[in-house]
Write an enzyme that holds these catalytic residues in place. Sequence first.
Site, PDB file in Angstrom:
ATOM      1  N   SER A   1     -12.261  34.740  90.974  1.00 53.35           N
ATOM      2  CA  SER A   1     -12.924  34.179  92.145  1.00 53.35           C
ATOM      3  C   SER A   1     -12.896  35.234  93.231  1.00 53.35           C
ATOM      4  O   SER A   1     -11.823  35.721  93.602  1.00 53.35           O
ATOM      5  CB  SER A   1     -12.196  32.907  92.602  1.00 53.35           C
TER       6      SER A   1
ATOM      7  N   GLU B   1     -13.592  29.674  84.634  1.00 57.53           N
ATOM      8  CA  GLU B   1     -13.325  30.665  85.675  1.00 57.53           C
ATOM      9  C   GLU B   1     -12.249  31.649  85.249  1.00 57.53           C
ATOM     10  O   GLU B   1     -11.200  31.266  84.739  1.00 57.53           O
ATOM     11  CB  GLU B   1     -12.883  29.960  86.960  1.00 57.53           C
TER      12      GLU B   1
ATOM     13  N   ARG C   1       2.380  28.520  91.000  1.00 54.62           N
ATOM     14  CA  ARG C   1       1.672  27.398  91.619  1.00 54.62           C
ATOM     15  C   ARG C   1       2.161  26.086  91.021  1.00 54.62           C
ATOM     16  O   ARG C   1       2.296  25.954  89.803  1.00 54.62           O
ATOM     17  CB  ARG C   1       0.159  27.523  91.394  1.00 54.62           C
TER      18      ARG C   1
ATOM     19  N   ARG D   1      -3.956  26.586  82.809  1.00 56.06           N
ATOM     20  CA  ARG D   1      -3.398  26.098  84.072  1.00 56.06           C
ATOM     21  C   ARG D   1      -1.876  26.072  83.981  1.00 56.06           C
ATOM     22  O   ARG D   1      -1.262  25.080  83.601  1.00 56.06           O
ATOM     23  CB  ARG D   1      -3.950  24.701  84.389  1.00 56.06           C
TER      24      ARG D   1
END
Length: 429
Positions: A354, A351, A264, A279
């Site tokens: 999900s 998190e 990503r 991240r």
Amino acid sequence: MLDIRILREQRDRVEGAYRARGYQTDLESLLQRDGERRRLQREIDALKQQRNQASEAIAKLKRSGTSDDEVERLRTETQRVGDTLKALETQWQTVDAEVEAALLTLPNLPHDSVPVGRDASSNVEVRRVGEPRRFGFAPQPHWELGERLGILDFERGARITGSRFTVSRGVGARLERALMNFMLDRHTTDHGYTEVLPPFLVNRASMTGTGQLPKFEDDLFRLEADDYFLIPTGEVPLTNLHRDEILAESDLPIAYAASTPCFRREAGSYGRDVRGLIRQHQFNKVELVTLTTSEASYDALERLVRHAEAILTALELPYRVMALCTGDLGFGAAKTYDLEVWLPGEDAYREISSCSNFEAFQARRIGIRYRPAGGKKTEFVHTLNGSGLAVGRTVVAILENYQEADGTVVIPKALRPYLGGVDVIRGAS
């Protein structure tokens, strides 16, 4: 993708749902173009009928021996109708493409049970499991622990590629591999998923089908020469496994699990989580995907959440389950639960999974249908997916929750067989 009939027949409901999501769109323009498409289709159908009638009349005249002049007149009329028809079909194709492109930009509608709110501050805690550990010392963040133990190398990762890339080595690399195997074994053996090793490159149709395109193209890594994309999540190839297929109801539910790298760009996230593994541009994740019927999909969502929770429970990590509000839902989700693990180094829950029900939103884009028992009209399946879990973030949680005052890290008991009996991380080896 939404069914255009919902926009036509339930416009007030759609506009209300989008307001709850904080999403603005011009439905009036879309519906006008849809009306134009339907008008053109009616004209096309009428002209096709007229042309067919003329063709039948010509054949009848030829059989009856009618003069060539009358046959030629009808042929000329048929040609004129054909030319008009061709022009209208070209117009229809243009308008149809515009309508379909507009539909691809519309997010899903929230399920009625989703709490209403503008952003993450309105998410609702469903349950909390486990108590955060009380340390007799100041717990360190994972990046400090990992570097001190020699198992995480952020500097060399950045040197090899760039920022947000990391090298794991020694027992750090073994820990990631152990977690992937542990998670896959639990999901396939205990939870009934079929393991899949899918391609890590997918085409544009696959990305469009699961909703990453056209909206999120800036977040993706693309191979321009082939128009292939590195997968941002295993959800993409797993959900596309049955693209353009009609399944039997007896085939459902179908449940797949895969461990894949994910890529990503994290566009728009600069300045957030710049240190550590939270991240990254490249990370490993075990993904769970379910295809099922519309009647069973919300039970399947609860089951999916329990399967992800089972990993956290086995690793004895404290966590909480959050129901996302309308303003925090992902683009294609009708309902989502986030699992958030406690991170002592941040003194916060973050998190780690999900889990979402997309209802028929993805299946309509991908073309996955099933035929109910009894041979009735086919219906779109409902698709669900969730992380089971994000591997890098699980490494973070283990390092921070199981750290000791001397800088070592204890390995959770359930994971030790996957590390050859290693019970403590003392450094790279």
